[in-house]
Structure formats: C-alpha cells, structure tokens
Design a protein around this motif. Structure first.
Motif, PDB file in Angstrom:
ATOM      1  N   GLY A   1       0.816  -1.356   0.052  1.00  0.00           N
ATOM      2  CA  GLY A   1      -0.053   0.097   0.068  1.00  0.00           C
ATOM      3  C   GLY A   1       0.777   1.321  -0.118  1.00  0.00           C
ATOM      4  N   LEU A   2       0.399   2.208   0.832  1.00  0.00           N
ATOM      5  CA  LEU A   2       1.107   3.624   0.917  1.00  0.00           C
ATOM      6  C   LEU A   2       2.629   3.374   1.396  1.00  0.00           C
ATOM      7  CD1 LEU A   2       0.835   6.441   0.635  1.00  0.00           C
ATOM      8  CD2 LEU A   2       0.072   6.562   3.323  1.00  0.00           C
ATOM      9  N   LEU A   3       3.208   2.404   2.006  1.00  0.00           N
ATOM     10  CA  LEU A   3       4.457   1.853   2.315  1.00  0.00           C
ATOM     11  C   LEU A   3       5.193   1.653   1.232  1.00  0.00           C
ATOM     12  CD1 LEU A   3       3.994  -0.240   5.556  1.00  0.00           C
ATOM     13  CD2 LEU A   3       4.447   2.186   5.266  1.00  0.00           C
ATOM     14  N   ARG A   4       4.887   1.212   0.295  1.00  0.00           N
ATOM     15  CA  ARG A   4       5.248   0.781  -1.143  1.00  0.00           C
ATOM     16  C   ARG A   4       5.253   1.975  -1.981  1.00  0.00           C
ATOM     17  NH1 ARG A   4       7.723  -3.536  -2.790  1.00  0.00           N
ATOM     18  NH2 ARG A   4       6.456  -4.888  -1.435  1.00  0.00           N
ATOM     19  N   TYR A   5       3.915   2.646  -2.096  1.00  0.00           N
ATOM     20  CA  TYR A   5       3.635   3.374  -3.244  1.00  0.00           C
ATOM     21  C   TYR A   5       3.539   4.970  -2.821  1.00  0.00           C
ATOM     22  CZ  TYR A   5       2.689  -0.885  -5.708  1.00  0.00           C
ATOM     23  OH  TYR A   5       2.709  -2.094  -6.604  1.00  0.00           O
ATOM     24  N   GLY A   6       3.988   5.391  -1.630  1.00  0.00           N
ATOM     25  CA  GLY A   6       3.956   6.668  -1.062  1.00  0.00           C
ATOM     26  C   GLY A   6       5.104   6.985  -0.534  1.00  0.00           C
ATOM     27  N   ILE A   7       6.066   6.039   0.157  1.00  0.00           N
ATOM     28  CA  ILE A   7       7.196   6.379   0.568  1.00  0.00           C
ATOM     29  C   ILE A   7       8.257   5.717  -0.080  1.00  0.00           C
ATOM     30  CG2 ILE A   7       8.450   5.816   2.871  1.00  0.00           C
ATOM     31  CD1 ILE A   7       5.559   5.810   4.357  1.00  0.00           C
ATOM     32  N   GLY A   8       9.321   6.629  -0.338  1.00  0.00           N
ATOM     33  CA  GLY A   8      10.308   6.186  -0.993  1.00  0.00           C
ATOM     34  C   GLY A   8      11.289   5.307  -0.268  1.00  0.00           C
ATOM     35  N   PRO A   9      12.056   4.460  -1.210  1.00  0.00           N
ATOM     36  CA  PRO A   9      12.781   3.632  -0.653  1.00  0.00           C
ATOM     37  C   PRO A   9      13.975   4.094  -0.028  1.00  0.00           C
ATOM     38  CG  PRO A   9      12.913   3.673  -3.108  1.00  0.00           C
ATOM     39  CD  PRO A   9      12.015   4.448  -2.707  1.00  0.00           C
ATOM     40  N   HIS A  10      14.284   5.372  -0.163  1.00  0.00           N
ATOM     41  CA  HIS A  10      15.435   6.080   0.609  1.00  0.00           C
ATOM     42  C   HIS A  10      15.082   6.086   1.913  1.00  0.00           C
ATOM     43  CE1 HIS A  10      12.911   9.166  -1.209  1.00  0.00           C
ATOM     44  NE2 HIS A  10      12.935   9.732  -0.114  1.00  0.00           N
ATOM     45  N   ARG A  11      13.437   6.435   2.407  1.00  0.00           N
ATOM     46  CA  ARG A  11      13.061   6.257   3.678  1.00  0.00           C
ATOM     47  C   ARG A  11      12.617   4.936   4.234  1.00  0.00           C
ATOM     48  NH1 ARG A  11       8.313  10.098   4.367  1.00  0.00           N
ATOM     49  NH2 ARG A  11       8.559   9.565   6.507  1.00  0.00           N
ATOM     50  N   LEU A  12      12.165   3.973   3.296  1.00  0.00           N
ATOM     51  CA  LEU A  12      11.950   2.745   3.704  1.00  0.00           C
ATOM     52  C   LEU A  12      12.598   1.833   2.819  1.00  0.00           C
ATOM     53  CD1 LEU A  12      10.534   0.684   5.482  1.00  0.00           C
ATOM     54  CD2 LEU A  12       8.347   1.211   4.125  1.00  0.00           C
ATOM     55  N   PRO A  13      13.630   1.129   2.893  1.00  0.00           N
ATOM     56  CA  PRO A  13      14.140   0.348   1.880  1.00  0.00           C
ATOM     57  C   PRO A  13      13.102  -0.764   1.456  1.00  0.00           C
ATOM     58  CG  PRO A  13      15.764   0.919   3.345  1.00  0.00           C
ATOM     59  CD  PRO A  13      14.510   1.554   3.853  1.00  0.00           C
ATOM     60  N   ARG A  14      13.243  -1.087   0.313  1.00  0.00           N
ATOM     61  CA  ARG A  14      12.093  -2.073  -0.197  1.00  0.00           C
ATOM     62  C   ARG A  14      12.683  -3.506   0.469  1.00  0.00           C
ATOM     63  NH1 ARG A  14       9.595   1.787  -0.538  1.00  0.00           N
ATOM     64  NH2 ARG A  14       8.751   2.511  -2.287  1.00  0.00           N
TER      65      ARG A  14
END
Length: 163
Positions: free
Chosen positions: A11-24
């Motif tokens: 959801g928003l963790l993948r499509y709204g927060i960048g991988p620079h903040r939340l690595p995939r």
C-alpha cells in the motif's frame, strides 16, 4: 486473507514512501513475515463493495475495511485546481507506479512535514529544480530532523519561508 488492489503488497508504504526512507528489502521482509503467519495476500485485487460484498460475507466470518488514506490534504488556496498543481500522494503514487520517470522543470513544494521533504527529494532525483516553501523557519520545521538534514542544503538549495 488480505486483498490488495495494487500489483504488489504494501500500500502506501510501497507506493507513497520512497525506498530512501523505507528500503524495499525491509518492507518485503516484513511482508514475508506476515505471510509466514498464515496471511494470504492477494495482490491486484480491488474490492467493489457493491458487487463483491455478498460473496465476501459468504466466504469470511468477518470483514475489515482498511482502505488507507490516499487523499491529499489541500490548503483551500486559490489556484489549487490549475493545471500543473498536484497533491503529494497523487504525485508519489504515479512516480512509484512508474508513470513519471523524469521531470526537468522548476517545481515548488508547499509544506514542511515528512511527506513534503520526501516529495522534494524525489523531485530532485528526477531532475527538477525544487523550491520548498515552508510556514516555519528551518529550526522549527515539524518534519523529522533527519529528513530536514538530508534535504538541506545540497538537495534543496532553495528555501522559502511563507510570510
């Protein structure tokens, strides 16, 4: 059973927060753990409550609606509906779905929370020249200190305080 309308879970963790903040890798590891608990995650499956609800009631003992908050908040300022004006979540959603791959333009980001800084940093990575417009002086910005530090001064050389 979790029904996810997007092609990948998160959801928003993948499509709204960048991988620079939340690595995939971290997100995927957490989702793998949730699956290991027995949760069946079905991606690419939007639910239409009008047509799907009766079937869901037959198949499941309980139904929880957790639709998330994909709505941008607006200031109510004149000009918000003009062409070229876009909300943060709308832009990031298009970016993380691959619809926006470059942006060689001048862009103003109005805001001073984590989402505004995340958007500004994404825009810089796309090639935009970004001006961040904040209500607060830098020392009082409500975004996390590490977000501000990561953006200042190299990433966002232009800074404006709204008066």
């Amino acid at each position: 059973t979790l029904f996810e309308k997007e092609p990948e879970a998160g959801g928003l963790l993948r499509y709204g927060i960048g991988p620079h903040r939340l690595p995939r890798e971290i997100l995927d590891r957490e989702l793998a753990f949730i699956r290991s608990l027995g949760v069946d995650i079905r991606t690419g499956r939007a639910i239409d409550l009008g047509s799907d609800f009766s079937d869901l009631k037959q198949r499941f003992a309980a139904i929880l609606l957790t639709v998330g908050s994909w709505a941008d908040r607006w200031l109510g300022a004149e000009g918000e509906t003009l062409d070229g004006v876009m909300g943060c979540l709308a832009f990031l959603g298009q970016f993380y779905h691959g619809a926006i791959t470059s942006l060689d333009e001048r862009v103003a980001v109005i805001g001073d929370g984590n989402a505004a800084f995340d958007l500004a940093r994404v825009l810089r990575r796309l090639g935009a020249r970004v001006t961040l417009i904040s209500w607060f002086p830098q020392a009082m910005i409500p975004a996390d200190a590490d977000e501000v530090a990561a953006a200042w001064p190299r990433a966002l050389p232009l800074w404006k305080v709204a008066r």
